[in-house]
Scaffold this active site. Sequence first.
Site, PDB file in Angstrom:
ATOM      1  N   ILE A  76       0.855  -1.171  -0.093  1.00 44.11           N
ATOM      2  CA  ILE A  76      -0.024  -0.020  -0.080  1.00 44.11           C
ATOM      3  C   ILE A  76       0.756   1.288   0.182  1.00 44.11           C
ATOM      4  O   ILE A  76       0.605   2.372  -0.612  1.00 44.11           O
ATOM      5  CB  ILE A  76      -0.959  -0.066   1.236  1.00 44.11           C
ATOM      6  CG1 ILE A  76      -1.955  -0.928   0.754  1.00 44.11           C
ATOM      7  CG2 ILE A  76      -1.473   1.265   1.404  1.00 44.11           C
ATOM      8  CD1 ILE A  76      -2.858  -1.464   1.945  1.00 44.11           C
ATOM      9  N   GLU A  77       1.974   1.288   0.422  1.00 36.78           N
ATOM     10  CA  GLU A  77       2.732   2.454   0.725  1.00 36.78           C
ATOM     11  C   GLU A  77       3.423   2.759  -0.659  1.00 36.78           C
ATOM     12  O   GLU A  77       3.556   3.828  -1.116  1.00 36.78           O
ATOM     13  CB  GLU A  77       3.909   2.188   1.843  1.00 36.78           C
ATOM     14  CG  GLU A  77       3.274   2.061   3.274  1.00 36.78           C
ATOM     15  CD  GLU A  77       2.686   3.630   3.766  1.00 36.78           C
ATOM     16  OE1 GLU A  77       2.891   4.726   3.062  1.00 36.78           O
ATOM     17  OE2 GLU A  77       1.707   3.723   4.619  1.00 36.78           O
TER      18      GLU A  77
END
Length: 345
Positions: A143-144
Amino acid sequence: MIAIREYRGYGMVSVIFILYQGFITMKTVFLGLVFVISVAYADNFTGFPRTQAIVNILVDEHGFDREEVNRWMSEGNYRQASVSNLSAPAEKTKSYTQYKPMFVTNTMIKNGRAFVSTNKELLQKAEDTYGVPISIITAIIGIETRYGSSRGRYRTFDSLGSLAVTEGRRADYFQREWIRYLLIMRDQNMDPLETKGSYAGAMGYPQFMPTSYVAYAVDHDNDGDIDIWNDVNDSIGSVANYLKENGWQRGGRIYSTVGNATESEAVKLNSFDRDRTLAELEALGWQVSHKGEPNDVVFPVRLEGESGPEYWLGYKNFWVVSRYNRSFSYTMAVVQLADAIKSSE
């Protein structure tokens, strides 16, 4: 009477003055104009009122060379977009039905599975050392930064500097981060004008802010260097250590689905206040699957799904994930992506 004046500078800056005639002194107006004009016409950081104080701290307290620091300030670029974007992140402006498809997708699941396969040994070492499941570590990195493929396109010096010199009530926080960033760059023998990251100054695979790097980054592959910018091994260990240091419970439950939920002020939906137990929620009518212990601290969650409201119950480890990003949408996306990666292994 209200008089409105609009002053446009170079780039994206547009400032509107609203002057309440008879209530604002000419001195106040003049000081405001000085600051606004310095922002509007700034290509670098040399013209901002806060800059010189930061230069003095770097030189007097940390032993930097004044000429070199001044060169950085003159070669840096003020980014109004960093200031604007900070107030409207996706996890705060989008519903969960809009947010989830950004991260929990077939492509993200497939790439997460490939990330696990490629880095299985070091992921397993991280799980064994810190107690954090492989799937959670992988989901956060996914996600990052899309598993490291998108680590940021903005110079970290510019992003942190722009927020440090203008970002209102948070300027002091970003000033500390800017200074810490420069200390890290010196320790790592890296050029502070070359490193890139997010619009807010987050860095590397795990998107750590500088103070998080100092507090949580680890040398996971024992090569004598802590590199989260280019070394996926250190990044894996650093994410796991971050969660452990924030209270991750090895083998602990993360969340449960809810078959029936009641909404009331007593429930405190979508709050990270730690003052509700599982027993209390059940007494209020919540029917929880895969229950923990009656005295477990829990966090009732309500997010909009495709067919209406959906309810979950977060446990201590759910709260720990939220320390990475204090958003229920972000936290739920992490655990749901992790579940999908794990089930597809």
